[in-house]
Design a protein around this motif. Sequence first.
Motif, mmCIF file in Angstrom:
data_model
loop_
_atom_site.group_PDB
_atom_site.id
_atom_site.type_symbol
_atom_site.label_atom_id
_atom_site.label_comp_id
_atom_site.label_asym_id
_atom_site.label_seq_id
_atom_site.Cartn_x
_atom_site.Cartn_y
_atom_site.Cartn_z
ATOM 1 N N LEU A 123 1.052 -5.394 3.009
ATOM 2 C CA LEU A 123 0.083 -5.635 1.423
ATOM 3 C C LEU A 123 -1.089 -5.774 1.531
ATOM 4 O O LEU A 123 -1.938 -6.232 2.426
ATOM 5 C CB LEU A 123 0.686 -6.755 1.455
ATOM 6 C CG LEU A 123 2.610 -7.082 0.836
ATOM 7 C CD1 LEU A 123 2.822 -8.001 1.747
ATOM 8 C CD2 LEU A 123 2.910 -6.456 -0.083
ATOM 9 N N VAL A 124 -1.576 -5.935 0.364
ATOM 10 C CA VAL A 124 -2.894 -5.326 0.173
ATOM 11 C C VAL A 124 -3.231 -6.246 -0.962
ATOM 12 O O VAL A 124 -2.686 -6.531 -2.086
ATOM 13 C CB VAL A 124 -4.073 -4.026 -0.064
ATOM 14 C CG1 VAL A 124 -5.357 -3.681 -0.609
ATOM 15 C CG2 VAL A 124 -2.977 -2.959 1.097
ATOM 16 N N ASP A 144 0.534 -1.264 0.021
ATOM 17 C CA ASP A 144 -0.101 -0.153 -0.386
ATOM 18 C C ASP A 144 0.723 1.456 -0.240
ATOM 19 O O ASP A 144 1.827 0.932 -0.163
ATOM 20 C CB ASP A 144 -1.144 -0.249 1.541
ATOM 21 C CG ASP A 144 -0.597 0.500 2.569
ATOM 22 O OD1 ASP A 144 1.032 0.307 3.056
ATOM 23 O OD2 ASP A 144 -0.515 -0.423 4.218
ATOM 24 N N GLU A 145 0.091 2.322 -0.170
ATOM 25 C CA GLU A 145 1.144 3.566 0.413
ATOM 26 C C GLU A 145 2.352 4.201 1.487
ATOM 27 O O GLU A 145 3.286 4.149 1.085
ATOM 28 C CB GLU A 145 -0.410 4.643 0.211
ATOM 29 C CG GLU A 145 -0.714 5.348 -1.177
ATOM 30 C CD GLU A 145 -2.146 3.953 -1.115
ATOM 31 O OE1 GLU A 145 -2.351 3.338 0.620
ATOM 32 O OE2 GLU A 145 -3.204 3.700 -1.715
#
Length: 556
Positions: free
Chosen positions: A243-244, A237-238
């Motif tokens: 972790l997505v 992710d940003e």
Amino acid sequence: MPQMRLDELLAELQTRLTAVLATRDRVHALLEAVVSVGSDLDLETVLRRIVETATTLVDASYGALGVVGQENTLLQFIPVGLTEEEIARIEHWPHGLGLLGLLIKDARPLRLSRISDHPESYGFPPGHPPMGTFLGVPIRVRDEVFGNLYLTEKRGGGEFDEEDEAVVIALATAAGVAVENARLYEESRSRETWLQASAEVTTSLLSGADPREVLAVVAGHARHMSDADLVEVLLPDETKQSLVVRVAEGEGADEVLGDTVEITGTLVGDAFTQGEPLSSPDLQSAPYPGSPLSRLGYGPVLVVPLGAAPAIRGVLVMAKRSGRLPFSGAAQQMLRAFAGQAAIALELAEARRDAERLGLLEDRDRIARDLHDVVIQRLFATAMTLMSTVRLVERPEAAKRLQHAIDELDETIRQIRSSIFALQGSHDDATPSLRGQIVGLLEGAGSHLGFMPGLRMEGQIETLVSEPIGEQLVAVLREALSNVVRHSHATRADVSVEAGGRQLTLLVTDNGVGLGKGGRRSGLRNIEERAARLGGTTDLESPAGGGTRLRWQVPL
């Protein structure tokens, strides 16, 4: 006496003939079993058929095959002869300890008349049915012990004899060959699938397909190659702390899509940070508490990084239902190569898009340069020539027309300069530029007004106006256009945005009904507050010719 001796000999002959016939039948059954075991190439089907055939050959009530994994434990346990109710009552399958562990450590046939009499016997798990007689034989694949055949409770109350042991040993030898053939077939089929999948992924990426769509293709092929029940693609992710799950294929995909997994203290996170494939034979007993996949009933898991350190783009997660065979070393190597090739293809596709974007920006810069150096200069020279001509024209009408042409040329130069600034202002295509947002608002208002408002933008709006001020400008323009649409009843409206002289000026005019007796619109307070927060001013008035004029000015 001779008659009695003859009867004895005939009885002995009959017994031996019966034994010969029984041996012949058993040999035929063994040959049929060898053919049956080797007739299928699906590994899990082959393993179950081996157990079923062994129990039939030696007339055993129960049979099982334990697949030996790392650290001399049982990775998989395939039982035969137990009903669904009996299986449900068993608390857990054997882990390779006690008597079963002895066969793993000492891979030799073992035959017992009573299991409980052996010193290595630890008893059965809670809920396991009682068993007495026992016959265990290892299954070898080349020089490695693949697993063990366990047979218990010979029907009729007898014990397993040497002949039973010899038959099972012969079956185990054939089973080793069948297992090796099934493995080789799976590997060759997987490699063929890998080549096709790699070609499709590379072709899709380099032909301009969206990376998210290609990741879905990667997940689908990975699931097919690994025979997994679920495949996930996780991207950082940003914050780079989690972790997505961006892509999911298989059973329960909708339940895991969008899940967030912490990088620290998880199997997925360890694979991402280390840049190496990691696997777990059973998530249910793995030291990773709270894993979403374990809650959904998944067991064997393989995690492969997408790319090599330090440029790892994400991870590819393959999971099987609990109780299935773990991922083999060959599958791990193949999927690692596939994931690496997919990561390279993603990188090449991004480089190609960057090159196309760079080419587009260079074209914009060239067009802007040509407009500035050629078109504007020629227009400016023409305007200067006309300005010098005005003084030579005696008729007022002609002079007025010339002055009007000069004003039009001046306006055209301003518009071209605005276009030059727009061409030179580089921005991310995923986020509309400030100019693009302004144009979008006017197009939206035009669909409600029935006509397109006029627009003039001057100055380096993209470079001089910061993002916070730009957000306020867009909000004020949206409110102003909303008032024009709802209250003005206008047939003409104009918008001017000018960035220069250390200030930003927004001018919105219309030829509608004007302010009216109330003098103020409900949205003006918000507009004034936005200007005040930025240290600017707001003026709303009705010009002499009618209508409304809003001037919103803030410092840059």
